[in-house]
Every structure is written in structure tokens, then in C-alpha cells.
Scaffold this active site. Structure first.
Site, PDB file in Angstrom:
ATOM      1  N   PHE A  79       0.886  -1.273   0.165  1.00 37.79           N
ATOM      2  CA  PHE A  79      -0.107   0.092  -0.164  1.00 37.79           C
ATOM      3  C   PHE A  79       0.983   1.478  -0.013  1.00 37.79           C
ATOM      4  O   PHE A  79       0.467   2.269  -0.173  1.00 37.79           O
ATOM      5  CB  PHE A  79      -0.876  -0.043   1.363  1.00 37.79           C
ATOM      6  CG  PHE A  79      -0.279   0.600   2.496  1.00 37.79           C
ATOM      7  CD1 PHE A  79      -0.222   1.758   2.834  1.00 37.79           C
ATOM      8  CD2 PHE A  79       0.283  -0.514   3.472  1.00 37.79           C
ATOM      9  CE1 PHE A  79       0.492   2.275   4.077  1.00 37.79           C
ATOM     10  CE2 PHE A  79       0.984  -0.060   4.568  1.00 37.79           C
ATOM     11  CZ  PHE A  79       0.826   1.346   5.010  1.00 37.79           C
ATOM     12  N   LYS A 108      -1.066  -7.127  -9.167  1.00 37.29           N
ATOM     13  CA  LYS A 108      -2.291  -7.102  -8.316  1.00 37.29           C
ATOM     14  C   LYS A 108      -1.703  -6.069  -7.049  1.00 37.29           C
ATOM     15  O   LYS A 108      -0.797  -6.469  -6.105  1.00 37.29           O
ATOM     16  CB  LYS A 108      -2.163  -8.443  -7.382  1.00 37.29           C
ATOM     17  CG  LYS A 108      -3.573  -8.592  -6.747  1.00 37.29           C
ATOM     18  CD  LYS A 108      -3.566  -9.191  -5.364  1.00 37.29           C
ATOM     19  CE  LYS A 108      -2.803  -8.536  -4.219  1.00 37.29           C
ATOM     20  NZ  LYS A 108      -3.296  -7.479  -3.562  1.00 37.29           N
ATOM     21  N   GLU A 117      -4.875  -3.769  -1.814  1.00 34.98           N
ATOM     22  CA  GLU A 117      -6.412  -3.686  -1.952  1.00 34.98           C
ATOM     23  C   GLU A 117      -6.910  -2.326  -1.058  1.00 34.98           C
ATOM     24  O   GLU A 117      -7.941  -1.915  -1.055  1.00 34.98           O
ATOM     25  CB  GLU A 117      -7.004  -4.899  -1.517  1.00 34.98           C
ATOM     26  CG  GLU A 117      -6.993  -5.314  -0.070  1.00 34.98           C
ATOM     27  CD  GLU A 117      -5.614  -6.292   0.319  1.00 34.98           C
ATOM     28  OE1 GLU A 117      -4.395  -5.907  -0.627  1.00 34.98           O
ATOM     29  OE2 GLU A 117      -5.557  -7.106   1.102  1.00 34.98           O
ATOM     30  N   SER A 162       5.609  -6.975   3.497  1.00 32.16           N
ATOM     31  CA  SER A 162       6.160  -7.333   4.711  1.00 32.16           C
ATOM     32  C   SER A 162       6.790  -8.480   4.739  1.00 32.16           C
ATOM     33  O   SER A 162       6.556  -9.326   3.805  1.00 32.16           O
ATOM     34  CB  SER A 162       5.089  -7.396   5.652  1.00 32.16           C
ATOM     35  OG  SER A 162       4.089  -8.387   5.350  1.00 32.16           O
ATOM     36  N   CYS A 214       9.337   1.915   3.115  1.00 30.43           N
ATOM     37  CA  CYS A 214      10.296   0.874   3.350  1.00 30.43           C
ATOM     38  C   CYS A 214      12.004   1.282   3.661  1.00 30.43           C
ATOM     39  O   CYS A 214      12.644   0.402   4.234  1.00 30.43           O
ATOM     40  CB  CYS A 214      10.261  -0.088   2.334  1.00 30.43           C
ATOM     41  SG  CYS A 214      10.860   0.570   0.684  1.00 30.43           S
ATOM     42  N   GLU A 268       9.415  -3.895  12.912  1.00 28.93           N
ATOM     43  CA  GLU A 268       8.913  -3.002  12.035  1.00 28.93           C
ATOM     44  C   GLU A 268       7.718  -2.081  12.439  1.00 28.93           C
ATOM     45  O   GLU A 268       6.692  -2.847  12.275  1.00 28.93           O
ATOM     46  CB  GLU A 268       9.153  -3.206  10.717  1.00 28.93           C
ATOM     47  CG  GLU A 268       8.893  -2.310   9.546  1.00 28.93           C
ATOM     48  CD  GLU A 268       8.574  -2.782   8.135  1.00 28.93           C
ATOM     49  OE1 GLU A 268       7.984  -3.728   8.006  1.00 28.93           O
ATOM     50  OE2 GLU A 268       9.084  -1.948   6.969  1.00 28.93           O
TER      51      GLU A 268
HETATM   52  P1  NAD Z   1       1.591  -6.560   2.962  1.00 36.59           P
HETATM   53  O1  NAD Z   1       2.616  -7.561   3.195  1.00 36.59           O
HETATM   54  O2  NAD Z   1       0.503  -6.549   3.925  1.00 36.59           O
HETATM   55  O3  NAD Z   1       0.833  -6.680   1.574  1.00 36.59           O
HETATM   56  C1  NAD Z   1       1.610  -6.526   0.462  1.00 36.59           C
HETATM   57  C2  NAD Z   1       1.137  -7.605  -0.509  1.00 36.59           C
HETATM   58  O4  NAD Z   1       0.563  -8.732  -0.045  1.00 36.59           O
HETATM   59  C3  NAD Z   1      -0.389  -6.730  -0.897  1.00 36.59           C
HETATM   60  O5  NAD Z   1      -0.919  -6.819  -2.033  1.00 36.59           O
HETATM   61  C4  NAD Z   1      -1.422  -7.784  -0.057  1.00 36.59           C
HETATM   62  O6  NAD Z   1      -2.714  -7.719  -0.774  1.00 36.59           O
HETATM   63  C5  NAD Z   1      -0.603  -8.981  -0.085  1.00 36.59           C
HETATM   64  N1  NAD Z   1      -1.040  -9.899   0.895  1.00 36.59           N
HETATM   65  C6  NAD Z   1      -1.190  -9.447   2.279  1.00 36.59           C
HETATM   66  N2  NAD Z   1      -1.670 -10.486   2.909  1.00 36.59           N
HETATM   67  C7  NAD Z   1      -1.322 -11.662   2.299  1.00 36.59           C
HETATM   68  C8  NAD Z   1      -1.358 -13.289   2.225  1.00 36.59           C
HETATM   69  N3  NAD Z   1      -1.361 -13.534   3.535  1.00 36.59           N
HETATM   70  N4  NAD Z   1      -0.995 -14.065   1.532  1.00 36.59           N
HETATM   71  C9  NAD Z   1      -0.653 -13.520   0.345  1.00 36.59           C
HETATM   72  N5  NAD Z   1      -0.384 -12.096  -0.091  1.00 36.59           N
HETATM   73  C10 NAD Z   1      -1.101 -11.021   1.014  1.00 36.59           C
HETATM   74  O7  NAD Z   1       2.484  -5.124   3.064  1.00 36.59           O
HETATM   75  P2  NAD Z   1       1.847  -3.625   3.305  1.00 36.59           P
HETATM   76  O8  NAD Z   1       1.400  -3.388   4.772  1.00 36.59           O
HETATM   77  O9  NAD Z   1       0.935  -3.389   2.145  1.00 36.59           O
HETATM   78  O10 NAD Z   1       3.239  -2.696   2.834  1.00 36.59           O
HETATM   79  C11 NAD Z   1       4.097  -2.423   3.992  1.00 36.59           C
HETATM   80  C12 NAD Z   1       5.171  -3.357   4.031  1.00 36.59           C
HETATM   81  O11 NAD Z   1       5.934  -3.605   2.994  1.00 36.59           O
HETATM   82  C13 NAD Z   1       6.328  -3.062   4.944  1.00 36.59           C
HETATM   83  O12 NAD Z   1       6.722  -4.090   5.830  1.00 36.59           O
HETATM   84  C14 NAD Z   1       7.385  -2.429   4.322  1.00 36.59           C
HETATM   85  O13 NAD Z   1       8.755  -2.385   4.751  1.00 36.59           O
HETATM   86  C15 NAD Z   1       7.173  -3.270   2.744  1.00 36.59           C
HETATM   87  N6  NAD Z   1       7.910  -2.457   1.650  1.00 36.59           N
HETATM   88  C16 NAD Z   1       8.938  -3.195   1.498  1.00 36.59           C
HETATM   89  C17 NAD Z   1       9.598  -2.713   0.299  1.00 36.59           C
HETATM   90  C18 NAD Z   1      11.085  -2.818  -0.099  1.00 36.59           C
HETATM   91  O14 NAD Z   1      11.482  -2.573  -1.105  1.00 36.59           O
HETATM   92  N7  NAD Z   1      11.737  -3.812   0.603  1.00 36.59           N
HETATM   93  C19 NAD Z   1       9.066  -1.430  -0.482  1.00 36.59           C
HETATM   94  C20 NAD Z   1       7.870  -0.950  -0.109  1.00 36.59           C
HETATM   95  C21 NAD Z   1       7.202  -1.637   0.876  1.00 36.59           C
END
Ligand code: NAD
Length: 498
Positions: free
Chosen positions: A151, A175, A178, A228, A283, A383
């Protein structure tokens, strides 16, 4: 307010509606549900995969000139209409408009890189490797590329991947998160307007059901995930078990080491920018300042003074910091502030209260600063992904390096110093993928590649830049002989060159 819009998928260059489950999208500055989004079932996700798989053979054979022309059009349209995209980002994510524009600008860098795709896709050639034998290599697209984004950068993270994948001859199913999916749909529509053919760039909204389909469907060749760490690990394990090429970018805990000879005003400005920008939902945010004890009191005072001046509110009103993404996330971050107090850290600036420039009940917290944070406290180990900055005090440069290297994460880090020798040693010894020297958020420019180490990346190819093009292509090496072949007769020995 009752939401009237129900966001649809984008398949084969058309808005596609299904009877799937729906999710809520908030305006985080007001706390209201702004619209709903369809959450793709397995069958809907398969529709998008089918569209991408059907479009692949033709797109793969489309000339570099044609592919690049579309990329140039896309770059032009995106430059002209970036304000529209920034407004969509602010409305759904909450980050302030300037920051949203910055996000778009960093994404545009990757589109610009892709206007140069033919150069990056060139193979290599060796003439007369053996007598009368030439060898050349070529990079070919892998097929259908799945992209799953978080997000916090609803436009920039998709832009890290889809232009590279498409310029390299792949077709895409994106994808997006959401929680703020409108930016992705807007980008896909713009790509179609730029001349992107049907099926080359598809977007499905969804959650785990849709992600699991992308990870297991045999027609998907590669997966680029950002999110994450626990989900990144799951995506990497599942995708590779299904024979896909996977790059899964995870979470972070980024440290900024401040040495006694640093310009402390600069360091304090940068700690505030990198700690509280986008409400800490980056991030590459700095979440830990590592201060050498001799200057820690002075540095903490300077950071606190600045943090208290930040104006918090609706991102459209010229504030410095917007809301968090959801009420649930706000409660989680506030819970960490309580945990920090309970664990005995010094709460220097308390972000749980303060004035907000917004209507309604948005998901706001103010900047929070903790000093004398212990490495066993949850505010240090976890985090938080919110506007909470921790100061950890160390006695020496060596202790600072050891502390950073002991972190399970390795996304970004920075050193603030005027000592070139110290900076050089830091750059060499630090176990982190992206390093800043007097630069707090060292996100590489588009023609380098982005990626962390350790629990911040599962897989070995980074995003965009030269590594992005490697990820989205497979190398093939051709060894050939023409005309007048020398007939050496039958020889079962391993071929040798002469
Ligand atoms: P998230 O892990 O909750 O979601 C990321 C994606 O995974 C979304 O599209 C979500 O729909 C999907 N998802 C969520 N739960 C899932 C599951 N159980 N099974 C399969 N798919 C699932 O992350 P977020 O809250 O949207 O974003 C924040 C996180 O992203 C932070 O941890 C941040 O550090 C990380 N991030 C990392 C980078 C990087 O380059 N390393 C860049 C941006 C964000």
C-alpha cells in the site's frame, strides 16, 4: 457517506466486473469509506492470467522499436498528467501532495530507463570463438510476470516493475494493494492510451486468494512481490516451489549512524525528513538514529525541536505529514508507543495527541521520538511502519557498525559524518543493500537497481536498472558454424575450441 464506486479489475484493456467479494477503501484523512473494491476470486485471477498468456506470443515478437515507441508515449502522458495520479495517491494513501508527486517522479525514472530498453536488452557476440565458430547471447522474455505490490507506494512500486517487464517483452498481471488500488488502475488505463495492446498489462484487485492463484498457476513465469517480511517469505517459498522466478522484497528497520564530527543540524533535518515523511510508511524510512553518546543529547534536542514544528493533517492542505493508512494500523502504531513507554525508553516527543488540520476522524498520529531505546525493546526490534523514531546511543563507531550489522533486516542505512575515512569504512563493512553517506534515504536512481539484503529481500535480483532487466529475461547462448564446416568425423569427446 455511502460509497457509490466499486472499483473493477482491468483485463484485456477493459474494466471488468465480477461477482467477487469486495473490500473497503478509506479516505484516511477523513476516516470515511470512499469506495469499495472487488476482490478477485481464483477464477477472476485466472481470467487475467489467461489474457496475459494469450497476449504474450505476439508481444514477445513485437519489435523493440514498437515496444519502445509505446514506452515513450507512456512517459509523455505520465509526465503531462502526473498531477492527477498524485491526487489519487493522496486521496487513498494519505501522504501529502508534494510527497505523492515525488513518488510519481521516482516511478517516472524507471519509465525513462525503459525508453532505453533496446540498449539494455543487447546480447553479446564473440566472432571466431573456435575456428569458423561464432557465439552470441540473447536475452529473451520469461512470459507472464505477476507483480504484487504494497500500500505504501501505490504508483512507484508498480512502476519499479511493470515497465521493465513489458519493455523486455513480457506480459503482466499486477495485483496492487487492496487498500489503495486506484493508482494502479489509472496507470493501466494510461498505458492502454499510450498504445499498450490488449492483454499486455492487466490489473486484478484482491488479497490472499488472488496472490495464491498467481503463485501457483503454471502459466505465470515470474513473481515480483513487495510487502512485509513474513508475506515475502511465504511468497518466495510458494512461488519457487511452483517453479517460478521470484524476487520478494520484505520489510525493513533502517538505521542512521551519526558520528560526532557530523553537521548536527543537517543530521537532525534529515532524521526528521526520513523518519516522519509519509508518516513513516516507507520501506526506506529511518526508524533508528544511532547516536554516539558524546553528541546524543544535542542531537536529540535538535530532532525534538524540529519534530514539534511539523503540521499534521489532510495531505491536500499543505501540511507536512498526513494520516496512517487505516484505523487498525494507527492503533497498532499507538500500541508500540505504549510498549516503548512501558519498556522504559525516554518519550521525548509524544505523538498520540496534537492538533490536526482535517475534517472528520482521520487516522492521524503526530511524530513521536524516543531516546535511550534498548535493543531488546519492541520499538527497536519490530518494523513499526509509522511516525515513531527511536534513538539508540552507542559509545563508538565500531559499536554502531556492529549494532546495524546485527539487525535481521538490510534494506537501507545512512552515515552522517565529515570524515571520508569513516564513511569509506562504513560503506565497505555495513551489511545493508543500499547505503547513504550524508543522504538519509538512498533509493537508487532508475539506472541503478533497488534492493536490500537479509530479511529485506528473498531472491537475488534487485528491482529496475540492469538487474531488473536480468530478472525479466532469460539468457540464451548460441554457438554456430556456417558454410564450409570442417568434417572432423565422429568424435565422442567433449567439444574443445581450437
Ligand atoms: P503486506 O505484506 O501486508 O501486503 C503486500 C501485498 O501482499 C499486498 O498486495 C497484499 O494484498 C498481499 N498480501 C497480504 N497478505 C497476504 C497473504 N496472507 N498472502 C498473500 N498475499 C498477501 O504489506 P503492506 O502493509 O501493504 O506494505 C508495507 C510493507 O511493505 C512494509 O513491511 C514495508 O517495509 C514493505 N515494503 C518493502 C519495500 C522494499 O522494497 N523492501 C518497499 C515498500 C514496502
Amino acid at each position: 457517506m455511502t460509497p457509490t464506486e466499486n472499483l473493477q479489475h482491468w483485463i484485456n484493456n477493459a474494466a471488468t466486473s465480477t461477482q467477487d467479494r469486495t473490500g473497503k477503501i478509506y479516505n484516511p484523512a477523513t476516516g470515511e469509506v470512499a469506495r469499495t473494491v472487488q476482490l478477485a476470486s481464483k477464477a477472476t485471477t485466472e481470467l487475467a492470467i489467461s489474457a496475459a498468456a494469450a497476449a504474450f506470443p505476439k508481444w514477445r515478437d513485437t519489435s523493440l522499436a514498437r515496444r519502445t515507441a509505446i514506452m515513450f508515449n507512456f512517459r509523455q502522458l505520465l509526465t503531462e498528467r502526473k498531477g492527477e495520479l498524485a491526487a489519487i495517491i493522496t486521496a487513498e494513501h494519505g501522504k501529502v501532495l508534494d510527497d505523492a508527486l515525488g513518488e510519481v517522479a521516482r516511478g517516472l525514472e524507471v519509465v525513462e530507463l525503459c525508453c532505453n530498453a533496446p540498449y539494455l536488452l543487447k546480447g553479446e557476440y564473440s566472432q571466431n570463438a573456435s575456428t569458423g565458430v561464432d557465439v552470441h547471447s540473447l536475452r529473451q522474455p520469461v512470459g507472464v510476470a505477476a507483480i504484487i505490490s504494497p500500500f505504501n507506494f501505490p504508483a512507484m512500486v508498480p512502476l519499479w516493475f511493470f515497465p521493465v517487464a513489458i519493455a523486455a517483452g513480457n506480459t503482466v498481471v499486477l495485483k496492487p494493494s487492496e487498500k489503495d488500488p486506484s493508482a494502479a488502475i489509472w496507470l493501466a488505463q494510461l498505458f492502454a492510451e499510450a498504445g499498450g495492446p490488449e492483454g499486455v498489462f492487466n490489473v486484478v484487485h484482491g488479497d490472499k486468494e488472488s496472490v495464491d492463484t498467481l503463485l501457483t498457476d503454471p502459466r505465470v513465469s515470474s513473481v515480483s512481490f513487495v510487502g512485509s517480511t513474513p508475506i515475502a517469505q511465504y511468497v518466495y517459498a510458494t512461488g519457487t516451489a511452483h517453479n517460478k522466478r521470484v524476487q520478494a522484497f520484505g520489510g525493513a528497520k533502517n538505521h542512521m549512524l551519526v558520528l560526532p564530527d557530523a553537521d548536527l543540524d543537517l543530521a537532525a533535518d534529515m532524521a526528521v525528513n526520513a523518519g516522519f515523511g509519509a508518516a513513516g510508511e516507507r520501506c526506506m524510512a529511518i526508524s533508528v538514529v544511532v547516536a554516539i553518546d558524546s553528541i546524543a543529547d544535542e542531537l536529540v534536542a535538535k530532532i525534538a525541536e524540529r519534530a514539534k514544528t511539523l503540521r499534521v493533517g489532510d495531505g491536500t492542505r499543505g501540511c507536512d505529514m498526513g494520516p496512517l493508512i487505516t484505523g487498525e494500523h494507527k492503533a497498532k502504531v499507538a500500541g508500540y508507543i505504549d510498549a516503548g513507554i512501558e519498556a522504559g525508553a525516554d518519550l521525548v516527543v509524544d505523538g498520540r495527541t496534537g492538533t490536526v488540520d482535517a475534517e472528520g476522524e482521520g487516522f492521524f498520529l503526530h511524530p513521536t521520538l524516543f531516546d535511550k531505546v534498548g535493543t531488546n525493546m519492541s520499538i527497536y526490534t519490530d518494523e513499526i511502519f509509522g511516525p515513531v523514531l527511536s534513538v539508540v546511543r552507542v559509545q563508538s563507531f565500531n559499536e554502531g557498525i556492529e549494532l546495524i550489522n546485527a539487525s535481521p533486516y538490510g534494506n537501507g542505512t545512512a552515515i552522517f559524518t565529515n570524515d571520508g575515512g569513516a564513511a569509506r569504512r562504513f560503506e565497505d563493512e555495513i551489511q545493508v543493500g543500499m547505503v547513504g553517506v550524508n543522504v538519509p534515504i538512498p533509493v537508487p536512481v532508475g539506472y541503478h537497481s533497488f534492493g536490500g539484503w537479509k530479511a529485506s529481500l528473498f531472491g537475488d535480483q534487485h528491482a529496475y536498472g540492469p538487474e531488473g532487466f536480468k530478472f525479466f529475461t532469460r539468457n540464451k547462448v548460441v554457438t554456430k558454424r556456417w558454410l564450409d564446416p570442417s568434417h572432423g568425423g565422429i568424435n565422442l569427446g567433449f567439444p574443445q575450441n581450437d
